[in-house]
Structure formats: C-alpha cells, structure tokens
Design an enzyme around this catalytic site. Structure first.
Site, mmCIF file in Angstrom:
data_model
loop_
_atom_site.group_PDB
_atom_site.id
_atom_site.type_symbol
_atom_site.label_atom_id
_atom_site.label_comp_id
_atom_site.label_asym_id
_atom_site.label_seq_id
_atom_site.Cartn_x
_atom_site.Cartn_y
_atom_site.Cartn_z
ATOM 1 C CD GLU A 55 77.165 -8.365 -41.094
ATOM 2 O OE1 GLU A 55 76.959 -7.161 -41.296
ATOM 3 O OE2 GLU A 55 78.145 -8.785 -40.484
ATOM 4 C CB CYS A 209 90.347 3.426 -36.058
ATOM 5 S SG CYS A 209 90.412 4.863 -37.156
ATOM 6 C CB CYS A 216 97.246 6.925 -33.498
ATOM 7 S SG CYS A 216 95.818 7.755 -34.233
ATOM 8 C CB CYS A 219 96.532 2.060 -34.835
ATOM 9 S SG CYS A 219 95.760 1.591 -36.402
ATOM 10 C CB CYS A 225 97.154 5.783 -40.754
ATOM 11 S SG CYS A 225 95.635 6.735 -40.536
#
Length: 281
Positions: A55, A209, A216, A219, A225
């Site tokens: 991370e 995305c 889309c 998705c 959305c």
DNA sequence: AACTCGGGGCA
DNA sequence: TGCCCAGAGTT
C-alpha cells in the site's frame, strides 16, 4: 435500499468471478487478464506486513510500476522481523527508481516505531496503524480491510472515480470534494465481505470505470450509476506553471569513483546522495 | 489550503 | 506534452 445495492452488486460480481460460470463474468475476467490484475503479488499470501509495504508503494504509483519493486523488496525482507534489522540506507536502496522517497524513509521510521512500541509485531488497531509514519487514512483503511478483513473505508484514486461517477459528485482536490467522497466511501463500505468489496471496487475502477473510456456496458453497477453511459466529465483545471529552479553541482570523480554527499535538508532529496552543491541560494 | 515528492506510464 | 496514478507530510 439503494445504499446497500452498490456493494451487493460488487459482491455478486466477485462471486461470479470465482465461479466463472457466465458470459458476464468471463468478460470481466478478460479485462483483468488484459490489464494484468490477476495474480497481483500482494494478493498472494496476504499479511499485514505485505499489505503495508504494497500500500505504501502504491501511493500515487501505478500497479504495473510497483510489481517489480514489491517483489524485490519482499525477497530481501520477507517479513517484519527481517525488516527490523534494515538500515534506512538499505531500504532507500530498494526504493531506487520508484520515486517519492519519503515513503522509504517512513517505512524505516515506522518499523522502528513497531519495534519500540508494538513489541515488533504489526499493530492490529486502526488508531495504532494510522499513527505509523507514512500511513494515512486510506492506507490504514486498506490494511484494516484487506489484511484484517474489518470494515474500514478507503479513498484511493479508483474509489474516488467510481464513487464520484456513481453518485454524480465532483472529484477534484478541493477539501470539500475530498470530505464528501470520504463520506460516500464510508456509506458504501459494507460490514461484511469487506475484503471482496475493497478489491472489487478498486478492480472496477482500474479496469472498467477507467479514466478515459469507461466500459459502462459491462459494468456490474451501471443500472444504479448516475453517470452511466454519459459523456466523460471534462475536468477544467488551471494548472499553475512552477517557476524553474536551477541547482548547481560540482562532481568530483576518478576513473573508478564519484564523490557524493548525503543530503540532510528536509525540503527535498532528504537522505539521498547527490554531488557537491555549489552557489545555491 | 496549497504544495511537493532524486517518478513513471500512457495516449 | 499533459494527465493520471491503490496519498501523505510539510509549510
């Protein structure tokens, strides 16, 4: 209720991925392969230590760039105990070429804190983890959700983009935008299946995305959305041109060696090796 | 609240 | 060449 729907759709997508029993999941799976997000090294053998290192490396740095640095770092320091013996110089050496070197210095500081305050065992509570140098809200949330599988939100570039589009709110660097996106991220973060949700929303942000050409059509959350199938919002950012600064050096060298000095100023290049600086005001 | 990070990838 | 990237610390 709508707020639960978002992660339920994500989770169901993730379950489909595991079984790969539909054309839909196959399409997602192909996206992952195309973008190299399957078999990410930090998703194997998950531990707080490995998630922490990954991370920190992934802060403002793309996945593809991080992979070889992560593998190299882990091969040198496979666990916290091995890292506990490392010098700052050792850690900086493994960071060479990755950039944002303050992160490496903070890794050193953090492992010293872990040694001094946590009996050289990686802390388990959010407040302890976020107290470590180089660990902010998002990184602490990622460690809690991915390594400890506790319900904590994150707010990385992927989550910002997915949620801002999904909810139709602005996504810029203003404090009001950041604050609102954190609120929405907390709202969407589920109490259960937190690991699947966190990985899933980042995968969707990175593969479907995406910034330029969101897909889309494939998705899993396009039905709810706000921005689905709408044209990409054009960010109008007046970018300030920074004045050029000149820094002068003199390099002393022989045929076998060059003379470098460790920089101690905290403004930039702290702890890094540079030639002799001359006439810098 | 703005600025910076011995950065790198991609169109 | 400009924008973006699994952000955080400093001023």
């Amino acid at each position: 209720m709508k707020m639960m729907r978002f992660y339920q759709e994500l989770i169901s997508t993730n379950n489909k991925l595991a079984h790969k029993d539909s054309e839909f999941s196959l399409g997602i799976s192909n996206w992952y392969k195309k973008n190299g997000r399957e078999n990410l090294p930090w998703r194997e053998d998950v531990s707080p230590y490995r998630i922490w290192i990954s991370e920190v490396m992934l802060q403002q740095t793309q996945v593809k760039t991080v992979i070889p640095f992560f593998n190299s770092f882990i091969s040198h320091y496979p666990n916290l105990n091995k890292l506990s013996y490392a010098s700052e110089e050792n850690i900086l050496a493994l960071w060479t070429g990755l950039g944002f070197y303050r992160r490496a210095r903070n890794i050193y500081k953090a492992k010293e804190v872990i040694k001094a305050n946590f009996n050289n065992e990686f802390p388990t509570k959010f407040n302890e983890i976020i107290s470590l140098p180089g660990v902010g809200d998002s990184t602490a949330g990622a460690i809690m959700s991915i390594a400890y599988k506790e319900s904590y939100p994150i707010l990385d570039a992927n989550v910002k983009r997915v949620i801002s589009r999904y909810e139709g709110v602005v996504n810029d660097s203003s404090s009001s935008s950041i604050k609102e996106l954190w609120t929405l991220s907390r709202k969407h973060t589920p109490l259960k299946s937190i690991f699947e949700y966190t990985q899933g929303i980042m995968d969707i942000g990175a593969t479907i995305c995406n910034t330029k050409t969101p897909e889309c059509k494939i998705c899993p959350v396009h039905r709810s959305c706000v921005s689905a199938f709408s044209t990409i919002e054009k960010k109008v950012i007046s970018k300030k041109i920074n004045p050029i600064k000149y820094i002068h050096f003199e390099l002393a060298y022989t045929d076998k060696k060059v003379l470098l000095f460790k920089r101690h100023k905290k403004t930039f290049w702290e702890s890094l090796w540079i030639p002799y600086e001359t006439d810098n005001s």
